[in-house]
Design an enzyme around this catalytic site. Structure first.
Site, PDB file in Angstrom:
ATOM      1  N   GLU A 120       0.840  -1.191   0.000  1.00 36.23           N
ATOM      2  CA  GLU A 120       0.000   0.000   0.000  1.00 36.23           C
ATOM      3  C   GLU A 120       0.882   1.249   0.000  1.00 36.23           C
ATOM      4  O   GLU A 120       0.449   2.336   0.363  1.00 36.23           O
ATOM      5  CB  GLU A 120      -0.976   0.011   1.174  1.00 36.23           C
ATOM      6  CG  GLU A 120      -0.362  -0.050   2.542  1.00 36.23           C
ATOM      7  CD  GLU A 120      -1.426  -0.161   3.638  1.00 36.23           C
ATOM      8  OE1 GLU A 120      -1.882   0.888   4.108  1.00 36.23           O
ATOM      9  OE2 GLU A 120      -1.797  -1.288   4.021  1.00 36.23           O
ATOM     10  N   CYS A 148      -3.950  -4.170   3.880  1.00 28.88           N
ATOM     11  CA  CYS A 148      -3.120  -5.236   4.443  1.00 28.88           C
ATOM     12  C   CYS A 148      -3.513  -6.625   3.950  1.00 28.88           C
ATOM     13  O   CYS A 148      -2.883  -7.613   4.321  1.00 28.88           O
ATOM     14  CB  CYS A 148      -3.171  -5.185   5.974  1.00 28.88           C
ATOM     15  SG  CYS A 148      -2.655  -3.607   6.638  1.00 28.88           S
ATOM     16  N   HIS A 180      -3.359 -11.474  11.103  1.00 27.90           N
ATOM     17  CA  HIS A 180      -2.839 -10.157  10.723  1.00 27.90           C
ATOM     18  C   HIS A 180      -2.680  -9.369  12.031  1.00 27.90           C
ATOM     19  O   HIS A 180      -3.610  -9.320  12.843  1.00 27.90           O
ATOM     20  CB  HIS A 180      -3.797  -9.440   9.780  1.00 27.90           C
ATOM     21  CG  HIS A 180      -3.479  -7.987   9.595  1.00 27.90           C
ATOM     22  ND1 HIS A 180      -2.234  -7.574   9.186  1.00 27.90           N
ATOM     23  CD2 HIS A 180      -4.204  -6.858   9.803  1.00 27.90           C
ATOM     24  CE1 HIS A 180      -2.220  -6.248   9.136  1.00 27.90           C
ATOM     25  NE2 HIS A 180      -3.400  -5.786   9.506  1.00 27.90           N
TER      26      HIS A 180
END
Lengths: 417, 84
Positions: free
Chosen positions: A84, A116, A246
């Site tokens: 990103e 993400c 994550h």
């Protein structure tokens, strides 16, 4: 024989400098106990002026490629760059990565973005590619870095200790010596939201911390529910020996795990849930709490931490949760192979983390002036190698790629040190 | 379960997440943010309240309320819908 597909090799590159959050807490007048107990962070990697997504990605991927025979290297037919922190609206960073790794040209090259979640999108594409072409390999690399522009703008309090620098590279093939994925065992969940935005580089403008935390939780539940609905007999509490999430910060993972345990199992008591967290999730948090959030590579840094810290005397199943803001998510699974730990040990991730230059607070803040100069579309500049002399000296002789300059034509020039 | 029961549960969970609030006289008109709870604590409170009441709604729906009183009313309406 059933086809085996998954991650053949994995490596992480986590920058050249770090900051101990104790130093940050002292100087910001923040409660260190909250960092340790609530956020669960210890250190973060800090971006230096000569680091960018391309240099990070090359430094993560090169040790993997260097271990291949020429024939194996030539079998890489796909390079996917997930980030990103893109540098150009047209040119994919996969082309730079392909160049600096010296790969052959019959190769698909592209860049993926979905916050993400992007590296997971890349990984799933790579898995499907090698299923259709078992003799080929695919390289998936996530790379992101945080520059402290939100801190400079004063819109950041408890986010400052969480945001890191890093890249994780994965070689995907039909020889999965690290992680054999459970094919077609995927649950996904996504919808439109505005929980975190990057309308300009390195500025998380419009981010809504409450919304983002709850969106992460909703997606976690939604993707696991979808997974469980598709896989007969799968059970959140007993199917997975380990879980990797994550990891924006470990405290969030702890909250998600507790919520999912209460949702999907009969275990409701806090002490029992904590015990399950320590056993099944703890190993995957070991590196994340020393690096901070490295965005699309965070889940895979959790996986790297798990492989280095788990017990793999037998093949062990892991459930993996990937989340990207705004938002897309996926829960999938695989088997960590008995070969994984020895293979990853060669990458010496812990030594790499320990060898990062530890910044003083004055050095950390001195980098803010450099951070301000990283505007999108900037050209005609040479990076300051001596901003933190100790960090520059620390990487000499390590065979790492660094950004030297961006010329007037926006061509990026790198050097090996 | 009425509004007062839910309010009692919300208050007890605030104290569970952040014990220092045991000594604070929390009012329905207070917002979680204004009384000093950070975003992670607010997330934990929201999740624990949902679990305690066994309401099954997207968590992000619980972001709308501006104060504890509005949160309690929203939870009550969700419980009514679920027939609890």
């Amino acid at each position: 024989m059933v086809m085996q597909v998954g991650i053949e090799a994995i490596n992480a590159y986590l920058g050249a400098a770090s900051l101990d959050v104790k130093v940050l807490a002292e100087h910001r007048g923040l409660d260190i106990d909250r960092f340790y107990n609530n956020l669960i962070v210890e250190e973060k990697s800090v971006a230096l002026p000569f680091e960018d997504p391309i240099s990070l990605a090359v430094n993560a991927a090169k040790p993997i490629v260097d271990q291949l025979t020429p024939a194996e290297k030539d079998s890489i037919e796909m390079v996917i760059f997930a980030s990103e922190c893109g540098l150009d609206l047209e040119k994919a960073m996969a082309t730079d990565l392909h160049h600096y790794l010296g790969l052959q040209r019959n190769c698909r090259l592209f860049e993926v973005k979905q916050a993400c979640y992007a590296a997971t999108a890349g990984l799933q594409s790579a898995i499907n590619f090698v299923r259709t072409k078992p003799q080929a390999k695919a390289l998936v690399v996530g790379a992101d870095l945080y520059r402290q522009l939100d801190v400079i703008r004063g819109v950041n309090d408890y986010q400052e200790p969480n945001m890191g620098v890093g890249s994780v590279a994965m070689l995907v093939s039909c020889n999965p010596e690290i992680l054999m994925v459970d094919l077609d065992a995927n649950g996904y969940y996504g919808f439109h939201s505005y929980d975190d935005l990057h309308p300009m580089p390195y500025r998380h403008i419009g981010g809504d911390a409450d919304l983002s935390l709850l969106t992460y939780m909703d997606c976690c539940e939604g993707s696991i529910k979808h997974y469980l609905s598709q896989i007969e007999g799968a059970d959140y509490g007993s199917t997975f020996d380990y879980l990797a999430f994550h990891t924006p910060f470990v405290g969030m993972v702890k909250g998600a795990h507790r919520s999912m345990m209460r949702k999907f199992t009969d275990i409701k008591a806090d002490d029992k849930i904590k015990k399950d967290f320590d056993r099944r999730v703890g190993p995957a948090t070991q590196y994340c709490k020393r690096v901070g959030n490295i965005m699309c590579s965070s889940l895979y840094l959790a996986l790297v931490g798990l492989v280095d810290h788990g017990d793999f005397n037998k093949n062990s199943r892991v459930g993996l949760y990937s989340y990207g803001s705004c938002c897309a998510s996926e829960f999938f699974s695989g088997v960590i192979m008995q070969t994984a730990q020895d293979k990853l040990a060669k990458m010496e991730i812990k030594n790499h983390l320990d060898s990062r230059y530890s910044l003083s607070f004055a050095e950390y803040e001195s980098l803010f002036e450099h951070d301000k100069t990283f505007e999108f579309g900037k050209n005609n500049f040479t990076t300051d190698k001596g901003a933190i002399p100790g960090a520059w000296e620390g990487i000499q002789g390590g065979g790492r790629l660094v950004l030297d300059k961006v010329d007037e034509n926006f061509h990026r020039h790198y050097i090996w040190v | 379960m009425n509004n007062d029961d839910i309010l009692t549960i919300v208050k007890s969970i605030i104290v569970k997440v952040s014990p220092q609030y045991a000594a604070v006289d929390i009012q329905p008109s207070d917002s979680l943010k204004d009384i000093g709870l950070n975003s992670i604590e607010r997330m934990e409170i929201t999740m624990l309240v949902m679990e305690e009441l066994d309401v099954d709604v997207p968590r992000i729906e619980l972001l709308g309320p501006k104060n504890i009183s509005e949160l309690v009313s929203l939870l009550e309406s969700k419980l009514e819908k679920a027939g609890v």
